[in-house]
Each structure stands twice: as C-alpha cells, then as structure tokens.
Write a protein that holds these residues in place. Structure first.
Motif, PDB file in Angstrom:
ATOM      1  N   THR A 106       0.848  -1.188   0.000  1.00 55.22           N
ATOM      2  CA  THR A 106       0.000   0.000   0.000  1.00 55.22           C
ATOM      3  C   THR A 106       0.887   1.244   0.000  1.00 55.22           C
ATOM      4  OG1 THR A 106      -0.208  -0.094   2.428  1.00 55.22           O
ATOM      5  CG2 THR A 106      -1.964  -1.092   1.119  1.00 55.22           C
ATOM      6  N   THR A 107       0.450   2.234  -0.760  1.00 50.42           N
ATOM      7  CA  THR A 107       1.220   3.470  -0.912  1.00 50.42           C
ATOM      8  C   THR A 107       0.249   4.645  -0.879  1.00 50.42           C
ATOM      9  OG1 THR A 107       1.044   3.617  -3.325  1.00 50.42           O
ATOM     10  CG2 THR A 107       2.809   2.225  -2.433  1.00 50.42           C
ATOM     11  N   VAL A 108       0.789   5.837  -1.039  1.00 49.92           N
ATOM     12  CA  VAL A 108      -0.061   7.009  -1.090  1.00 49.92           C
ATOM     13  C   VAL A 108      -1.046   6.927  -2.254  1.00 49.92           C
ATOM     14  CG1 VAL A 108       1.546   8.361  -2.513  1.00 49.92           C
ATOM     15  CG2 VAL A 108      -0.047   9.542  -0.959  1.00 49.92           C
ATOM     16  N   ASP A 109      -0.690   6.191  -3.320  1.00 50.60           N
ATOM     17  CA  ASP A 109      -1.546   6.075  -4.507  1.00 50.60           C
ATOM     18  C   ASP A 109      -2.626   5.013  -4.381  1.00 50.60           C
ATOM     19  OD1 ASP A 109      -0.286   8.069  -5.991  1.00 50.60           O
ATOM     20  OD2 ASP A 109       1.291   6.694  -6.629  1.00 50.60           O
ATOM     21  N   GLY A 110      -2.436   4.040  -3.501  1.00 48.47           N
ATOM     22  CA  GLY A 110      -3.404   2.961  -3.388  1.00 48.47           C
ATOM     23  C   GLY A 110      -2.717   1.649  -3.084  1.00 48.47           C
ATOM     24  N   LEU A 111      -3.287   0.563  -3.590  1.00 49.93           N
ATOM     25  CA  LEU A 111      -2.746  -0.771  -3.353  1.00 49.93           C
ATOM     26  C   LEU A 111      -2.119  -1.286  -4.640  1.00 49.93           C
ATOM     27  CD1 LEU A 111      -4.289  -3.633  -1.312  1.00 49.93           C
ATOM     28  CD2 LEU A 111      -3.538  -4.106  -3.651  1.00 49.93           C
ATOM     29  N   GLU A 112      -0.889  -1.779  -4.544  1.00 48.59           N
ATOM     30  CA  GLU A 112      -0.160  -2.281  -5.708  1.00 48.59           C
ATOM     31  C   GLU A 112       0.094  -3.767  -5.544  1.00 48.59           C
ATOM     32  OE1 GLU A 112       3.866  -1.166  -8.311  1.00 48.59           O
ATOM     33  OE2 GLU A 112       3.310  -0.010  -6.524  1.00 48.59           O
ATOM     34  N   TYR A 113      -0.209  -4.522  -6.587  1.00 48.30           N
ATOM     35  CA  TYR A 113      -0.035  -5.984  -6.579  1.00 48.30           C
ATOM     36  C   TYR A 113       0.856  -6.390  -7.741  1.00 48.30           C
ATOM     37  CZ  TYR A 113      -1.076 -10.926  -7.323  1.00 48.30           C
ATOM     38  OH  TYR A 113      -0.956 -12.267  -7.516  1.00 48.30           O
ATOM     39  N   SER A 114       1.796  -7.305  -7.496  1.00 46.97           N
ATOM     40  CA  SER A 114       2.602  -7.876  -8.573  1.00 46.97           C
ATOM     41  C   SER A 114       2.920  -9.323  -8.249  1.00 46.97           C
ATOM     42  CB  SER A 114       3.898  -7.075  -8.774  1.00 46.97           C
ATOM     43  OG  SER A 114       4.676  -7.081  -7.603  1.00 46.97           O
ATOM     44  N   ASP A 115       3.090 -10.121  -9.281  1.00 43.68           N
ATOM     45  CA  ASP A 115       3.423 -11.524  -9.048  1.00 43.68           C
ATOM     46  C   ASP A 115       4.192 -12.112 -10.221  1.00 43.68           C
ATOM     47  OD1 ASP A 115       1.723 -12.459 -11.118  1.00 43.68           O
ATOM     48  OD2 ASP A 115       0.061 -12.858  -9.779  1.00 43.68           O
TER      49      ASP A 115
ATOM     50  N   TYR B   5      -4.452  -0.585  -7.774  1.00 42.02           N
ATOM     51  CA  TYR B   5      -5.830  -0.214  -7.447  1.00 42.02           C
ATOM     52  C   TYR B   5      -5.757   1.181  -6.826  1.00 42.02           C
ATOM     53  CZ  TYR B   5      -6.520  -5.286  -7.744  1.00 42.02           C
ATOM     54  OH  TYR B   5      -6.548  -6.599  -8.155  1.00 42.02           O
ATOM     55  N   ARG B   6      -6.297   2.153  -7.523  1.00 45.09           N
ATOM     56  CA  ARG B   6      -6.143   3.546  -7.092  1.00 45.09           C
ATOM     57  C   ARG B   6      -7.522   4.145  -6.812  1.00 45.09           C
ATOM     58  NH1 ARG B   6      -2.724   6.418 -11.166  1.00 45.09           N
ATOM     59  NH2 ARG B   6      -1.037   5.477  -9.956  1.00 45.09           N
ATOM     60  N   VAL B   7      -7.706   4.636  -5.591  1.00 40.01           N
ATOM     61  CA  VAL B   7      -8.946   5.301  -5.217  1.00 40.01           C
ATOM     62  C   VAL B   7      -8.798   6.790  -5.499  1.00 40.01           C
ATOM     63  CG1 VAL B   7     -10.462   5.901  -3.282  1.00 40.01           C
ATOM     64  CG2 VAL B   7      -9.553   3.572  -3.481  1.00 40.01           C
ATOM     65  N   ALA B   8      -9.832   7.367  -6.091  1.00 37.56           N
ATOM     66  CA  ALA B   8      -9.788   8.791  -6.419  1.00 37.56           C
ATOM     67  C   ALA B   8      -9.599   9.616  -5.149  1.00 37.56           C
ATOM     68  CB  ALA B   8     -11.070   9.212  -7.131  1.00 37.56           C
ATOM     69  N   ALA B   9      -8.629  10.497  -5.171  1.00 37.53           N
ATOM     70  CA  ALA B   9      -8.346  11.332  -4.004  1.00 37.53           C
ATOM     71  C   ALA B   9      -9.477  12.331  -3.796  1.00 37.53           C
ATOM     72  CB  ALA B   9      -7.020  12.065  -4.177  1.00 37.53           C
ATOM     73  N   LYS B  10      -9.754  12.637  -2.522  1.00 37.80           N
ATOM     74  CA  LYS B  10     -10.827  13.572  -2.192  1.00 37.80           C
ATOM     75  C   LYS B  10     -10.286  14.977  -1.946  1.00 37.80           C
ATOM     76  CE  LYS B  10     -12.570  11.278   1.316  1.00 37.80           C
ATOM     77  NZ  LYS B  10     -11.852  10.023   1.420  1.00 37.80           N
ATOM     78  N   HIS B  11      -9.002  15.175  -2.136  1.00 39.06           N
ATOM     79  CA  HIS B  11      -8.411  16.494  -1.832  1.00 39.06           C
ATOM     80  C   HIS B  11      -7.256  16.776  -2.770  1.00 39.06           C
ATOM     81  CE1 HIS B  11      -5.299  14.088   0.151  1.00 39.06           C
ATOM     82  NE2 HIS B  11      -6.269  13.455   0.740  1.00 39.06           N
TER      83      HIS B  11
END
Length: 638
Positions: free
Chosen positions: A536-545, A632-638
């Motif tokens: 998880t990062t400031v941008d959202g959740l990142e997955y790799s495999d 997976y990036r959630v739209a920022a509210k600010h």
C-alpha cells in the motif's frame, strides 16, 4: 433536535416500519397461542424458537415504549401488536422443557434444565423471552409469571451445573459464554428474591470474566465485585478465549461481527438489571393504595453494572477501532459467513457509547443506524434487507439490535455528549496495523482503506480496497472464492481443482500508514506456484506476481488474477458506470484498476452472495499471463 436525539427517534421509526414485516410473519395457533414464522416455524431449534422470541420481544417493546410517540403503518394498531406479543410469548414459555404445557411442532420442547438436559444456545433465546416478559410484566397473569420463573430457573440451573468452557483456536468460546451471562442477568433482574439469586449472580460473574478472556487476565489483580468479596480477575479466569493480540476466531473465521458481538451480549446483560429496577419502580408507584414493594434490588446486585463489560474497551482499542470504516461498518478481511453490510454491530457501539462514555462509538452508532435505515428502505415491507441469509431469523436479530440501541440510551442517556469527528478518529488510527495471530494487515488513509488476510482458520487469502467515504464505502465487497478472492484472484486449470495453500510464512512489514506483504502460494493442486507482493502506498494498493507452471502438462483455462467484487445491489448502487480500456478500468470515477494487460478487463459473474449482489472485474480474463502488475487507485478527495 440534537444528533443523538435524532438517532434515538430514528431507531423507533425504523422499528415502526418493521412492524409491517412483523404483522406479515405472524401465525395464529389458537385463542391462547401464536408464533412468528421462520425457517422451522414452531420448531424447537434456533430456526423456530429464536425467531419467535426475538419478534415477540420487539412487538412487546413497541407497545411498551413507542405507543405514545410513534405512529404505526396504516392498518396496524398497537392493540394488534399487544395481542401478538402476548400470544407469542405464551407459546415460547409453554413449549419450554421446564413448563411443558404444549410441545413444539416437532413434538419436542426447547431449552436447558441441567447438565444432562441441555440445548445449545437456549440461554440466548431465553434472554429474549425474558425481555418480552419484562416489557409486558404488568399485563401478565400470576400463572404466566410463575411459568417464566420456572423457565429462567431451569436455564440457570444448567449454568450452575455446567463447566465454563474456554478456547480460542478456530471456534472461540467468547460468544457462547457471553450469551450465558444474559440469561443469568435476566433471572437476577426479574427474580432477585429467589433463593438461588446470589448463586446466579456469582455464576454470572464467572461467565463475564470468561467471555472476552485474554491471557493477561491470568495476572490481573483487579477485584471484580468488591461489594461481594475480594475475588480478582485472575482468581476467576479459566483460560483464554482471545488470542494474545486480542483477536478471535469463530467458525474458523476472523471477522468483526464475531469479534464485536460479545460487547453486545455483555451490554444486554448489563442493561436488563437496571431496566428491570426501573420497571419495578414504575409499576410500584403506579398502583394506588398498594403497599410499596421494595424497589431496590438486594445488596449483592450492584446498581452500576459497567463492571460486566470485562475487556470490552481493550477489544475495541486493540482490534475493532482499527477495522472501523467511515460509514460505521467494520471491515471483513476474510469475508463473512452470513449477510454482509448488516451494521449489526450497532448495539456494541451503543453499549460502549452509553455505558462506557465512548464518543468514538457514539459517532459510529449514529452512522450505522443511518445505513440500517437506508438498507431498510430497499424493502417494501419494512424488513431490514433483501435476500436475507436466514430469512425471518435475520429479521428478528436485526430488530433485536435496533431495539437494544434505543434501550441503551433510555437507561444510560448520552445527553450533552458530542460524537467524535471522523477526522479526529482517523488521525488516531492512521498507522498501519498488523494482527499477527490472524495474519491480517490493514491501511487506513484519508482516501482509502485496504486490508489483506492470510486467514489461519479458513486458510483463505484475500483482501480488498475501498474508498474512505461514508457514501461509497461499500463499492468493493469483501469476497472469497474457493480459498482466495479479491486481489489475488485465481486460475482455473483443466483437470485440477481450484485451490491455494501457503508455501512458508508470509512476510509482512508496516511502515507508517502503509504495509508490504511478500508471500508464495501453491495453487491448482500445486500445478502452479505464485510469488506475489502487495504494497500500500499514497496512490493505493499495488499488486505484482510471478507464476511458475510446475506441471508442463497443465493447461490454464482462465486467469482471474486481480479480481475485484463490485457491489451491484439496491442497497449500494445498480447503475455503476464502467470505463473499460486496455489495461485500465474506472468504476464510477471512484476507483481505477491499472493492469499490465493488453486487453480491457471483463465485468461479469453477477451473483448474490451473503445477501449482496456483486459483479466481478477480471483484468486478465481475456489475456492470461504468468506475470501481473496491478495498481488499485482510489480517487483522491483532496
């Protein structure tokens, strides 16, 4: 009106709407008896007894507390509800093993009378019977009161004779011990002059300490009930029902409904004692010319019952608050084994808010009630939700919860209190949190919540990400398929089962508000090995495999890696807008799925699971790969 008053009024209004359902579920039996229908109407098990007891209780509650202030739906009267409450109570009491005035439809009686004649969960149903009786006390005949006394005495006799179980792996005893507290409290509350009442109270204390029992209790020197004796928590402790990190498992699950339900159980037990005292005072003062009966319970029954909420605050601080979301829901990292998005933790919030002065709980109680009301509006008959998992039983339980929320405020008012602001709560719980005993980790930021679980009980590996938004919190649904689910997804391989197992232990680390996971799974009967990382990062959740094909003969038939279950339900939304481009999916402008795929994602597999309808997004379904990268990036509210 203040927000707190609005909360309480709304609870009564919801229950008034619910009477439409109650009336429709009522079944006449005879001039003396009636019942509420369920999965096993008039049966002697949970599917029959619990449903009838809960709906009888809610009906009686409405007549006692709402008749002077809340209008019922057109065509329904309080006289009608009063008759229903009385006749269904009569049926519940008459069919108990200690009363035996008639059998249930299956020719049996229900309940427990002793160590050698017991029924699982009967004490829970008996508590609802006791509450129904309390709400109707001034209308009950001496014979009915005597029968209720016999019923509660029998249930408590079993509690005196039985062992107090403990256990925390796979199937905690916290929930069961919590509901045993309730029937003992009810017997003490309704019949405090009984010769066994002091023993009931002492046994109740034993069960209280051994509901949310934690390893630290073994050395806790706090005196539990100093007005009785000097017994400490350590003296009464039998063993742990919680893991060392304060989590629990039930039915192999960690999920927050089971984690919080003991607060509700202990709260309902702690409520009935002062409530019964209030009713005794009211009835005593209402009868003119009658010698006042003593209105104070015996000295062993302490007026302040907050001591009964043993370890509730610790469970909230160490577990539940870390999984509480912006709309009052509590996260389900492993999914659930009953209906989702019930907000049935509302009574636990009420217990903490009203009895322990918790202003965080006051906030989430209000939010949860709003969502319960919103979901109720999706139905035409005042029932609480569409597609309930256990039909009328779920209706009774949810009505039970909303009713208890009102009663908590009635007995323990929160006048003058102000709920916590969400922003303040967020600032205190923003750090990432790892629960090592369940192998669950979570992130909460102003924009999103994310979690992942390597469930030790069910051996399932799943998680989800959702906006930190009280309106859109339920966009993504906790979802398990086979023993994976959201984020990892799964492959199907010709001639092989779809399954997964951990290879070694996952590596989990937290850094401020974010977490990183590295793990390996063997899948599809070990034909595939998947090495994956989730961050998880400031941008959202990142997955790799990276996926290795171990069996050269294996034929991959579908790649559902990266799946995300999206709610498509009348409670949440049924008009989602999907933007589907190669490698990018945008859902309602709220969440983006950015995948290293040359093709658009596929949105399909509509199904109703756990009472919520979902569609599944598969980023790689038309272009199977052995290497995946997704953000997976959630739209920022600010």
């Amino acid at each position: 009106m203040t927000s707190i008053l609005i909360t309480i009024v709304s609870a009564l209004q919801m229950l008034a709407s619910f009477t439409n359902y109650i009336v429709g579920d009522y079944q006449y039996i005879s001039p003396e008896y009636a019942c509420f229908r369920g999965e096993n109407t008039m049966g002697s098990d949970e599917r029959g007894v619990r449903t009838n007891a809960d709906l009888s209780m809610v009906s009686a509650f409405m007549c006692r507390y709402a008749a002077d202030s809340v209008a019922l739906p057109t065509g329904i009267t309080y006289d009608q509800l009063d008759t229903m409450a009385m006749k269904t109570l009569a049926y519940a009491v008459a069919t108990h093993k200690a009363v035996r005035k008639r059998t249930c439809r299956d020719g049996r009686y229900w309940g427990s009378t002793g160590r050698n004649d017991k029924q699982w969960e009967s004490s829970l149903w008996a508590l609802s019977v006791a509450y129904s009786a309390l709400f109707q006390w001034d209308k009950l005949s001496p014979t009915m009161k005597a029968d209720i006394h016999r019923l509660l005495r029998a249930e408590c006799n079993y509690e005196l004779e039985r062992d107090i179980p403990t256990g925390y792996r796979y199937d905690t005893k916290a929930e069961e011990n919590g509901w045993e507290v309730g029937v003992l409290a009810a017997a003490v509350a309704l019949f405090p002059d009984d010769s066994l009442a002091t023993r009931w109270y002492a046994r109740m204390r034993d069960f209280v300490v051994n509901s949310y029992s934690h390893p630290s209790d073994a050395t806790d020197t706090m005196v539990v009930t100093p007005w009785i004796d000097k017994a400490t928590v350590a003296d009464l402790y039998r063993g742990p029902n919680l893991f060392s990190d304060w989590t629990l498992q039930n039915h192999g699950f960690f999920h927050t409904s089971y984690q919080n339900v003991v607060i509700q159980e202990l709260g309902e037990a702690a409520l009935i004692i002062p409530l019964a005292e209030m009713e005794r005072r009211r009835l005593s003062s209402a009868v003119k010319g009658r010698k006042r009966r003593h209105t104070l319970a015996p000295a062993f029954v302490h007026a302040d019952t907050r001591w009964m909420l043993h370890n509730c605050g610790a469970v909230e601080r160490n577990v539940l608050n870390w999984l509480t979301l912006a709309d009052g829901e509590q996260a389900m990292p492993n999914g659930n084994d009953w209906s989702l998005f019930l907000y049935d933790q509302v009574t636990s919030y009420s217990t903490m808010a009203c009895m322990l002065g918790d202003d965080d709980a006051l906030l989430f109680e209000r939010l949860a009630l709003k969502q319960i009301a919103r979901r109720q509006r999706t139905t035409a008959d005042g029932s609480w939700l569409l597609h309930p998992d256990v039909g009328a039983r779920r209706m009774g339980v949810e009505g039970h919860r909303v009713m208890m929320t009102w009663l908590m405020h009635h007995v323990f008012p929160t006048t003058g209190r102000r709920p916590t602001a969400w922003s303040d709560f967020l600032s205190r719980y923003r750090a990432a949190r790892y629960f090592p005993c369940q192998r669950i980790v979570r992130t909460l930021t102003p924009d999103y919540f994310a979690c992942f679980s390597f469930a030790t009980g069910k051996h399932s590996y799943t998680g989800y990400i959702a906006p930190t938004d009280s309106t859109n919190n339920n966009l993504v649904v906790p979802y398990r398929k086979f023993n994976t689910g959201n984020i990892i997804g799964y492959y199907t391989v010709e001639g092989r089962h779809t399954n997964a197992r951990l290879v070694g232990e996952p590596l989990v680390s937290v850094d401020g508000p974010y977490f990183t996971i590295r793990a390996t799974t063997a899948e599809n009967d070990s034909t595939l090995i998947r090495h994956f990382t989730i961050t998880t990062t400031v941008d959202g959740l990142e997955y790799s495999d990276t996926v290795e094909v171990i069996d050269p003969e294996a034929k991959i038939t579908a790649d559902r890696t990266g799946l995300l279950a999206i709610s498509d339900d009348p409670f949440t939304a049924t008009d989602r807008h999907y933007v589907l481009r190669p490698g990018t999916t945008v859902i309602d402008g709220l969440i983006s799925i950015i995948a290293d795929s040359p093709s658009p994602a596929v949105v399909t597999d509509r199904s109703t699971d756990n009472s919520i309808t979902t569609l599944k997004v598969y980023p790689f379904l038309t272009a199977p790969q052995l290497h995946h990268h997704i953000i997976y990036r959630v739209a920022a509210k600010h």
